[in-house]
Write an enzyme that holds these catalytic residues in place. Structure first.
Site, short mmCIF file in Angstrom:
data_model
loop_
_atom_site.label_atom_id
_atom_site.label_comp_id
_atom_site.label_asym_id
_atom_site.label_seq_id
_atom_site.Cartn_x
_atom_site.Cartn_y
_atom_site.Cartn_z
N ILE A 1 -12.76 -4.80 8.09
CA ILE A 1 -11.75 -3.74 8.04
C ILE A 1 -12.10 -2.71 6.96
O ILE A 1 -11.34 -2.52 6.01
CB ILE A 1 -10.33 -4.32 7.82
CG1 ILE A 1 -10.32 -5.35 6.68
CG2 ILE A 1 -9.77 -4.91 9.10
CD1 ILE A 1 -8.90 -5.72 6.21
N TYR B 1 0.82 -1.22 0.00
CA TYR B 1 0.00 0.00 0.00
C TYR B 1 0.86 1.27 0.00
O TYR B 1 0.35 2.36 -0.24
CB TYR B 1 -0.96 0.04 1.20
CG TYR B 1 -1.94 -1.11 1.30
CD1 TYR B 1 -2.11 -2.01 0.25
CD2 TYR B 1 -2.69 -1.31 2.45
CE1 TYR B 1 -2.99 -3.07 0.37
CE2 TYR B 1 -3.59 -2.36 2.56
CZ TYR B 1 -3.72 -3.25 1.51
OH TYR B 1 -4.60 -4.30 1.63
N LYS C 1 -12.30 0.46 4.77
CA LYS C 1 -11.40 1.60 4.56
C LYS C 1 -12.26 2.86 4.52
O LYS C 1 -13.27 2.91 3.82
CB LYS C 1 -10.63 1.44 3.25
CG LYS C 1 -9.73 2.63 2.91
CD LYS C 1 -10.29 3.46 1.79
CE LYS C 1 -9.36 4.55 1.34
NZ LYS C 1 -9.99 5.35 0.26
P1 NAP Z 1 -14.21 -1.15 1.28
O1 NAP Z 1 -13.74 -0.97 2.67
O2 NAP Z 1 -15.26 -2.16 1.00
O3 NAP Z 1 -14.72 0.22 0.67
C1 NAP Z 1 -13.97 1.40 0.75
C2 NAP Z 1 -14.71 2.49 -0.01
O4 NAP Z 1 -15.96 2.78 0.64
C3 NAP Z 1 -13.94 3.79 -0.05
O5 NAP Z 1 -14.21 4.41 -1.28
C4 NAP Z 1 -14.55 4.61 1.09
O6 NAP Z 1 -14.50 5.99 0.81
C5 NAP Z 1 -15.99 4.16 1.04
N1 NAP Z 1 -16.65 4.21 2.35
C6 NAP Z 1 -16.15 3.76 3.52
N2 NAP Z 1 -17.04 3.89 4.51
C7 NAP Z 1 -18.15 4.46 3.95
C8 NAP Z 1 -19.40 4.84 4.46
N3 NAP Z 1 -19.72 4.65 5.74
N4 NAP Z 1 -20.31 5.39 3.60
C9 NAP Z 1 -20.00 5.57 2.29
N5 NAP Z 1 -18.82 5.22 1.74
C10 NAP Z 1 -17.89 4.66 2.58
O7 NAP Z 1 -12.99 -1.49 0.31
P2 NAP Z 1 -11.44 -1.82 0.41
O8 NAP Z 1 -10.65 -0.61 0.71
O9 NAP Z 1 -11.11 -2.60 -0.81
O10 NAP Z 1 -11.30 -2.87 1.62
C11 NAP Z 1 -11.04 -2.48 2.95
C12 NAP Z 1 -9.63 -2.81 3.36
O11 NAP Z 1 -9.38 -4.20 3.22
C13 NAP Z 1 -8.55 -2.19 2.48
O12 NAP Z 1 -8.42 -0.80 2.69
C14 NAP Z 1 -7.37 -3.01 2.88
O13 NAP Z 1 -6.88 -2.60 4.16
C15 NAP Z 1 -8.00 -4.40 2.94
N6 NAP Z 1 -7.87 -5.14 1.65
C16 NAP Z 1 -7.07 -6.25 1.64
C17 NAP Z 1 -6.91 -6.97 0.48
C18 NAP Z 1 -6.05 -8.21 0.48
O14 NAP Z 1 -5.69 -8.72 -0.59
N7 NAP Z 1 -5.73 -8.73 1.63
C19 NAP Z 1 -7.56 -6.59 -0.71
C20 NAP Z 1 -8.38 -5.47 -0.66
C21 NAP Z 1 -8.54 -4.76 0.53
P3 NAP Z 1 -13.53 7.01 1.61
O15 NAP Z 1 -12.14 6.45 1.58
O16 NAP Z 1 -13.69 8.28 0.85
O17 NAP Z 1 -14.06 7.13 3.02
#
Ligand code: NAP
Length: 274
Positions: A228, A51, A230
């Site tokens: 988790i 990241y 984001k």
């Molecule tokens: P997510 O958490 O499903 O979605 C994040 C998106 O939703 C961002 O655009 C965020 O916007 C928005 N958001 C967050 N809370 C909100 C709310 N209450 N209302 C409206 N919009 C909201 O997606 P992700 O980032 O892919 O997954 C979360 C975490 O999982 C990652 O950040 C990472 O740490 C981890 N991850 C791990 C892997 C792996 O291979 N192990 C792969 C993907 C992700 P803003 O940022 O503008 O708030």
């Protein structure tokens, strides 16, 4: 609180929700998001070598008015760094960037690239034996990868971090995790925004007068998964935190369980299912 006391207080469980940080690449925004989340009550921070923000995450934790020992900190070793020496070296770099003495959880990010169970996992075991990592985790592992890894490691696999949300319900991995005492950590728990447009989720959100994000997170919690999400700004960080207060009814859960879709948001060519 001492480090050992903090670990005991944390018990076996991984705090949920944690805060995700993928694509939180603006240094100040990232550090501020982490500081805000930790001060609000989040006790689990998820980052990864890939990241490019470990230093910012570390600054955010240091800036928060909470002991580092009270925060469950996880990072992941990228697929290029999975040869034995590279695991050791890159983990030391992660510790330096994060500016911490130990990690609560270190994941193999994907069973891909330089991943070779017989070489990669002994390096994780050595870091664990040295006390630099408290728990060993894996990410994007399917049952066959978990079987193999369990046969090599002395330490238990504490967590498998996989994509999970109402559009990808992961029943097989849930059963495996429960049978082997592995925490399932749900990444992309909001399906990167896709859950907001699902009519069944909108209906449940409407019934409780909460956001669709909260419904998705409460459903994951009900399934025993750690989430988790984001989030960058305080409003999203708070909305997700408040999902802890949402109690779904049996009828809500049935409605969401019945969403019959299998939609992956994160699907690189090297994903083990491809
Ligand atoms: P997510 O958490 O499903 O979605 C994040 C998106 O939703 C961002 O655009 C965020 O916007 C928005 N958001 C967050 N809370 C909100 C709310 N209450 N209302 C409206 N919009 C909201 O997606 P992700 O980032 O892919 O997954 C979360 C975490 O999982 C990652 O950040 C990472 O740490 C981890 N991850 C791990 C892997 C792996 O291979 N192990 C792969 C993907 C992700 P803003 O940022 O503008 O708030």
């Amino acid at each position: 609180m001492t480090r050992d006391a903090a670990r005991t207080a944390m018990g076996g469980s991984v705090p949920t929700p944690g805060i995700g940080t993928w694509q939180n690449t603006d240094p100040q925004a990232c550090a501020t998001a982490i500081e805000t989340a930790v001060e609000m009550g989040y006790r689990h921070v998820d980052t990864a070598q890939a990241y490019g923000n470990e230093a910012d995450v570390g600054r955010g934790i240091a800036a928060a008015d909470v002991d580092r020992d009270d925060v469950f900190l996880a990072t992941k070793v990228w697929i290029d760094n999975l040869a034995y020496d590279d695991v050791i070296e890159s983990t030391h770099e992660s510790l330096e960037k994060l500016d911490v003495e130990y990690l609560d959880l270190l994941y193999v990010h994907w069973p891909a690239g330089a991943y070779d169970p017989a070489e990669t996992l002994p390096a994780f075991q050595a870091l664990h034996d040295e006390g630099l990592i408290d728990r060993i985790g894996v990410s994007n592992f399917e049952p066959r990868h978990l079987d193999r890894a369990r046969s090599i490691l002395d330490a238990p696999i504490a967590a498998n971090q996989v994509e999970m949300h109402p559009l990808l319900q992961q029943s097989t991995l849930r059963e495996y995790a429960a049978a082997h005492d592995i925490e399932l950590v749900a990444y992309s728990p909001l399906a990167r925004g896709a859950v907001f447009d699902v009519p069944a989720i909108q209906r449940v959100a409407g019934r409780h007068d909460v956001s669709e994000a909260q419904v998705s997170l409460a459903w994951l919690h009900e399934k025993g998964a750690v989430s988790i999400p984001k989030a960058t700004g305080e409003d999203h960080i708070r909305d997700n935190w408040e999902s802890r207060d949402l109690e779904l009814t049996e009828a809500d859960i049935e409605t969401i369980d019945g969403i019959d879709r299998q939609e992956r948001q994160v699907d690189p060519d090297f994903g083990p299912w491809n």
